[in-house]
Design an enzyme around this catalytic site. Structure first.
Site, PDB file in Angstrom:
ATOM      1  N   THR A 122       0.830  -1.203   0.000  1.00  0.00           N
ATOM      2  CA  THR A 122       0.000   0.000   0.000  1.00  0.00           C
ATOM      3  C   THR A 122       0.865   1.253   0.000  1.00  0.00           C
ATOM      4  O   THR A 122       0.570   2.234  -0.692  1.00  0.00           O
ATOM      5  CB  THR A 122      -0.941   0.008   1.213  1.00  0.00           C
ATOM      6  OG1 THR A 122      -1.815  -1.129   1.138  1.00  0.00           O
ATOM      7  CG2 THR A 122      -1.789   1.272   1.242  1.00  0.00           C
ATOM      8  N   LYS A 149      -9.548  -0.473  -5.296  1.00  0.00           N
ATOM      9  CA  LYS A 149      -9.276  -1.752  -4.647  1.00  0.00           C
ATOM     10  C   LYS A 149     -10.597  -2.473  -4.460  1.00  0.00           C
ATOM     11  O   LYS A 149     -11.556  -1.899  -3.940  1.00  0.00           O
ATOM     12  CB  LYS A 149      -8.576  -1.539  -3.307  1.00  0.00           C
ATOM     13  CG  LYS A 149      -8.105  -2.834  -2.641  1.00  0.00           C
ATOM     14  CD  LYS A 149      -7.152  -2.543  -1.491  1.00  0.00           C
ATOM     15  CE  LYS A 149      -6.621  -3.830  -0.865  1.00  0.00           C
ATOM     16  NZ  LYS A 149      -5.546  -3.568   0.141  1.00  0.00           N
TER      17      LYS A 149
END
Length: 221
Positions: A26, A47
């Site tokens: 991330t 996502k």
């Protein structure tokens, strides 16, 4: 022109996967989105499923939005949000909220069609169950294929990464998914890491297209 910039000029999106959980996927995704924005690319983030957060601002998506300075709406960034910090398929079972591939594809297409380029982050490593019940069995590669994306592999630069990258890349290749290259996180360029860099390229045939220093603020090419 860097490989990453060439990618944004030629395609509408890319899928970011990792060699495992907690390797900084991330964090690197956020820096990647930041890089694109700084290059004048209208970049978005998406996502499919996030576990372990109660709200989008508290989630991976919120982190990427903050670091990259994205103006995208929170709701467009994620299709499924679960508070339990477990695999998406288990979180979906706990909440009795089955994940639907059609919704993922539809939500992604809305983001894709309204931006120049979309960075799509996976959940954990590439072998991640998204839905696994009596009705349907969806793994993360099924999502990648449904979205029609190629993949960038994020890996830690330290000990064990040769094995992790080689096995991850080999599995992805067996599925017929294109790999754009590797991004190494926590790279300081010592003797071992330089050798890891070299061996990854030698054994996979892939290029290390960028590195990120520990707590780095940019991708180094």
């Amino acid at each position: 022109m860097t490989k990453l910039l060439e990618l944004a000029k030629s395609k509408k999106g890319v899928f970011i996967t990792g060699t495992g959980t907690d390797i900084g996927k991330t964090y690197v995704t956020a820096l990647l989105a930041k890089y694109y924005r700084e290059q004048g690319i209208d970049v978005a983030y998406y996502k499919a499923a996030i576990s372990g957060a109660d709200t989008i601002p508290e989630s991976d998506a919120g982190y990427v939005k903050k670091i990259a300075g994205l103006e995208q709406s929170d709701e467009s960034m994620v299709s499924y949000l679960f508070s339990e910090a477990v695999s998406p398929h288990l979180a979906a079972k706990i909440n009795n909220r089955p994940i639907e591939l059609d919704k993922i594809v539809g939500d992604y297409q809305v983001v894709r069609d309204s931006h120049q380029f979309t960075v799509v982050e996976g959940s954990g490593g590439i072998v991640c169950p998204i839905r696994y019940d009596e009705s349907k069995k969806i793994l993360l590669p099924d999502v990648v294929k449904a979205l029609g994306l190629s993949v960038i592999i994020v890996a830690d630069a330290g000990l064990g990464t040769i094995h992790n990258v080689v096995t991850t890349a080999a599995y992805i290749k067996t599925l017929g998914i294109e790999i754009e290259g590797v991004l190494l996180n926590n790279y300081i360029g010592d003797l071992m890491q330089k050798d890891n860099y070299y061996m990854i390229e030698e054994l996979t045939g892939l290029k290390v297209i960028g590195t990120v220093a520990p707590n780095g603020e940019n991708i180094i090419f």
